[in-house]
Design a protein around this motif. Sequence first.
Motif, PDB file in Angstrom:
ATOM      1  N   ASN A 107       2.457  16.812  64.147  1.00 47.82           N
ATOM      2  CA  ASN A 107       1.115  17.089  64.643  1.00 47.82           C
ATOM      3  C   ASN A 107       0.447  18.127  63.745  1.00 47.82           C
ATOM      4  O   ASN A 107       1.105  18.872  63.019  1.00 47.82           O
ATOM      5  N   ARG A 108      -0.863  18.157  63.796  1.00 46.99           N
ATOM      6  CA  ARG A 108      -1.642  19.005  62.903  1.00 46.99           C
ATOM      7  C   ARG A 108      -1.283  20.490  63.044  1.00 46.99           C
ATOM      8  O   ARG A 108      -1.161  21.214  62.056  1.00 46.99           O
ATOM      9  N   GLY A 109      -1.123  20.943  64.290  1.00 48.66           N
ATOM     10  CA  GLY A 109      -0.834  22.353  64.511  1.00 48.66           C
ATOM     11  C   GLY A 109       0.450  22.800  63.832  1.00 48.66           C
ATOM     12  O   GLY A 109       0.482  23.831  63.150  1.00 48.66           O
ATOM     13  N   ASP A 110       1.527  22.020  64.019  1.00 42.29           N
ATOM     14  CA  ASP A 110       2.823  22.399  63.442  1.00 42.29           C
ATOM     15  C   ASP A 110       2.807  22.356  61.916  1.00 42.29           C
ATOM     16  O   ASP A 110       3.254  23.284  61.251  1.00 42.29           O
ATOM     17  N   ILE A 111       2.298  21.261  61.360  1.00 40.32           N
ATOM     18  CA  ILE A 111       2.369  21.132  59.908  1.00 40.32           C
ATOM     19  C   ILE A 111       1.446  22.127  59.202  1.00 40.32           C
ATOM     20  O   ILE A 111       1.771  22.671  58.144  1.00 40.32           O
ATOM     21  N   GLU A 112       0.300  22.433  59.810  1.00 39.52           N
ATOM     22  CA  GLU A 112      -0.589  23.415  59.189  1.00 39.52           C
ATOM     23  C   GLU A 112       0.020  24.818  59.234  1.00 39.52           C
ATOM     24  O   GLU A 112      -0.129  25.594  58.283  1.00 39.52           O
ATOM     25  N   LYS A 113       0.740  25.143  60.313  1.00 39.75           N
ATOM     26  CA  LYS A 113       1.394  26.452  60.397  1.00 39.75           C
ATOM     27  C   LYS A 113       2.503  26.563  59.357  1.00 39.75           C
ATOM     28  O   LYS A 113       2.629  27.592  58.668  1.00 39.75           O
ATOM     29  N   ILE A 114       3.321  25.518  59.231  1.00 47.50           N
ATOM     30  CA  ILE A 114       4.424  25.535  58.264  1.00 47.50           C
ATOM     31  C   ILE A 114       3.896  25.609  56.835  1.00 47.50           C
ATOM     32  O   ILE A 114       4.388  26.390  56.014  1.00 47.50           O
ATOM     33  N   LEU A 115       2.858  24.827  56.540  1.00 43.95           N
ATOM     34  CA  LEU A 115       2.258  24.882  55.207  1.00 43.95           C
ATOM     35  C   LEU A 115       1.638  26.240  54.937  1.00 43.95           C
ATOM     36  O   LEU A 115       1.726  26.772  53.820  1.00 43.95           O
ATOM     37  N   SER A 116       1.021  26.828  55.946  1.00 43.82           N
ATOM     38  CA  SER A 116       0.363  28.115  55.786  1.00 43.82           C
ATOM     39  C   SER A 116       1.350  29.210  55.409  1.00 43.82           C
ATOM     40  O   SER A 116       1.102  30.012  54.502  1.00 43.82           O
ATOM     41  N   VAL A 117       2.509  29.246  56.099  1.00 42.45           N
ATOM     42  CA  VAL A 117       3.516  30.282  55.831  1.00 42.45           C
ATOM     43  C   VAL A 117       4.302  29.984  54.560  1.00 42.45           C
ATOM     44  O   VAL A 117       4.474  30.854  53.694  1.00 42.45           O
TER      45      VAL A 117
ATOM     46  N   ALA B 238       3.862  27.685  51.980  1.00 44.55           N
ATOM     47  CA  ALA B 238       3.229  27.322  50.704  1.00 44.55           C
ATOM     48  C   ALA B 238       1.940  28.093  50.436  1.00 44.55           C
ATOM     49  O   ALA B 238       1.798  28.718  49.380  1.00 44.55           O
ATOM     50  N   LEU B 239       1.008  28.061  51.368  1.00 44.61           N
ATOM     51  CA  LEU B 239      -0.298  28.661  51.098  1.00 44.61           C
ATOM     52  C   LEU B 239      -0.229  30.180  50.965  1.00 44.61           C
ATOM     53  O   LEU B 239      -0.883  30.763  50.090  1.00 44.61           O
ATOM     54  N   ALA B 240       0.563  30.840  51.801  1.00 53.87           N
ATOM     55  CA  ALA B 240       0.660  32.308  51.733  1.00 53.87           C
ATOM     56  C   ALA B 240       1.155  32.783  50.366  1.00 53.87           C
ATOM     57  O   ALA B 240       0.532  33.655  49.754  1.00 53.87           O
ATOM     58  N   PRO B 241       2.258  32.236  49.843  1.00 48.43           N
ATOM     59  CA  PRO B 241       2.682  32.678  48.508  1.00 48.43           C
ATOM     60  C   PRO B 241       1.707  32.301  47.398  1.00 48.43           C
ATOM     61  O   PRO B 241       1.564  33.039  46.420  1.00 48.43           O
ATOM     62  N   ILE B 242       1.007  31.180  47.554  1.00 45.63           N
ATOM     63  CA  ILE B 242       0.002  30.797  46.563  1.00 45.63           C
ATOM     64  C   ILE B 242      -1.147  31.802  46.555  1.00 45.63           C
ATOM     65  O   ILE B 242      -1.557  32.303  45.504  1.00 45.63           O
ATOM     66  N   TYR B 243      -1.672  32.114  47.734  1.00 44.05           N
ATOM     67  CA  TYR B 243      -2.782  33.069  47.829  1.00 44.05           C
ATOM     68  C   TYR B 243      -2.350  34.466  47.385  1.00 44.05           C
ATOM     69  O   TYR B 243      -3.115  35.175  46.729  1.00 44.05           O
ATOM     70  N   LEU B 244      -1.126  34.865  47.746  1.00 44.32           N
ATOM     71  CA  LEU B 244      -0.641  36.178  47.342  1.00 44.32           C
ATOM     72  C   LEU B 244      -0.563  36.273  45.821  1.00 44.32           C
ATOM     73  O   LEU B 244      -0.991  37.275  45.223  1.00 44.32           O
ATOM     74  N   THR B 245      -0.033  35.252  45.190  1.00 46.15           N
ATOM     75  CA  THR B 245       0.043  35.233  43.728  1.00 46.15           C
ATOM     76  C   THR B 245      -1.346  35.329  43.118  1.00 46.15           C
ATOM     77  O   THR B 245      -1.588  36.109  42.182  1.00 46.15           O
ATOM     78  N   GLN B 246      -2.278  34.553  43.642  1.00 44.10           N
ATOM     79  CA  GLN B 246      -3.653  34.551  43.125  1.00 44.10           C
ATOM     80  C   GLN B 246      -4.286  35.935  43.251  1.00 44.10           C
ATOM     81  O   GLN B 246      -4.931  36.427  42.320  1.00 44.10           O
TER      82      GLN B 246
ATOM     83  N   ASN C  56      12.974  16.479  58.608  1.00 43.61           N
ATOM     84  CA  ASN C  56      12.697  17.578  57.686  1.00 43.61           C
ATOM     85  C   ASN C  56      11.408  17.393  56.881  1.00 43.61           C
ATOM     86  O   ASN C  56      11.160  18.124  55.923  1.00 43.61           O
ATOM     87  N   ALA C  57      10.576  16.439  57.279  1.00 46.43           N
ATOM     88  CA  ALA C  57       9.401  16.102  56.472  1.00 46.43           C
ATOM     89  C   ALA C  57       8.439  17.271  56.317  1.00 46.43           C
ATOM     90  O   ALA C  57       7.975  17.565  55.202  1.00 46.43           O
ATOM     91  N   MET C  58       8.125  17.974  57.401  1.00 46.45           N
ATOM     92  CA  MET C  58       7.126  19.049  57.319  1.00 46.45           C
ATOM     93  C   MET C  58       7.627  20.199  56.444  1.00 46.45           C
ATOM     94  O   MET C  58       6.891  20.715  55.595  1.00 46.45           O
ATOM     95  N   TYR C  59       8.866  20.608  56.663  1.00 51.25           N
ATOM     96  CA  TYR C  59       9.455  21.671  55.851  1.00 51.25           C
ATOM     97  C   TYR C  59       9.538  21.234  54.388  1.00 51.25           C
ATOM     98  O   TYR C  59       9.177  21.986  53.473  1.00 51.25           O
ATOM     99  N   GLY C  60       9.993  19.987  54.172  1.00 50.02           N
ATOM    100  CA  GLY C  60      10.128  19.473  52.812  1.00 50.02           C
ATOM    101  C   GLY C  60       8.807  19.412  52.076  1.00 50.02           C
ATOM    102  O   GLY C  60       8.729  19.744  50.883  1.00 50.02           O
ATOM    103  N   VAL C  61       7.749  18.997  52.761  1.00 48.26           N
ATOM    104  CA  VAL C  61       6.417  18.958  52.153  1.00 48.26           C
ATOM    105  C   VAL C  61       5.976  20.355  51.720  1.00 48.26           C
ATOM    106  O   VAL C  61       5.447  20.550  50.623  1.00 48.26           O
ATOM    107  N   SER C  62       6.220  21.345  52.576  1.00 45.96           N
ATOM    108  CA  SER C  62       5.807  22.716  52.246  1.00 45.96           C
ATOM    109  C   SER C  62       6.574  23.258  51.053  1.00 45.96           C
ATOM    110  O   SER C  62       6.002  23.919  50.172  1.00 45.96           O
TER     111      SER C  62
END
Length: 253
Positions: free
Chosen positions: A105-115, A117-125, A155-161
């Motif tokens: 579902n959108r809520g779970d996958i967006e939270k996992i991606l946010s923590v 993948a996106l957080a380390p990307i934004y921090l690096t930037q 493991n799809a959501m974790y693997g995608v992140s």
Amino acid sequence: MEMLYNPFSLSGKIILVTGAASGIGRATAIECSKMGASVIITDIRENGLTETLHLLCGENREHRMITCDLTEDADLERMVSLLPMLDGMVNNAGITKPLPVKFINRGDIEKILSVNALAPIYLTQKLLKKKKLKKGASLVFTVSIGGVYTVAPGNAMYGVSKGALHVFMKNAALELASTGIRCNSVNPGMVDTNLVAGKQYSQDDRERDMKTYPMKRYGEPREVALGIVYLLSDASSFVTGHTLIIDGGKTLY
């Protein structure tokens, strides 16, 4: 007396470790402090962060903790503004939630991606934009064999992140190589942390899964942390864009 030669020393270096309240992040902060670094630790969990701070070595060095929610832009900006120039950074914060594809579902996958993948990307930037990284700095991303080298049911959501973070690391390594900043990752198999010790996996699941590892056990956080120390140290000065697999032989099958 002659100084003991140690190419893995982090003496004089300032290292930021995210996700440092427990698990691999805590072990990394401790090992970095043992190797002579001044360590800045961050996490959303203040209690765990305080415990980690008290475990760091080196009475003559100034270790610091900064509580931060890396998924909130304002909090991330605040944390970056408090940082000195860094010799190294370890992006370690991560979460998971096993679910079959049909229940994603959108809520779970967006939270996992946010923590993850996106957080380390934004921090690096932000560290690059604010010029907080010294020339020759080393950035290490805790990725995984999951989503990059292996797949598993649920493991799809974790693997995608983690797959996204893996690709980001490679691109950042290429772009930053000319500046002397190195980017690498550690890609662990299963490690005995809170991520796998909680309600997500039963003891039967764990024992069954361990049998799929040639070494018949999971890794310990310190075993991953020591790989991270290598990538932070000058011993790896000609290594960038590399994925260091630490998996007890899991990917041999």
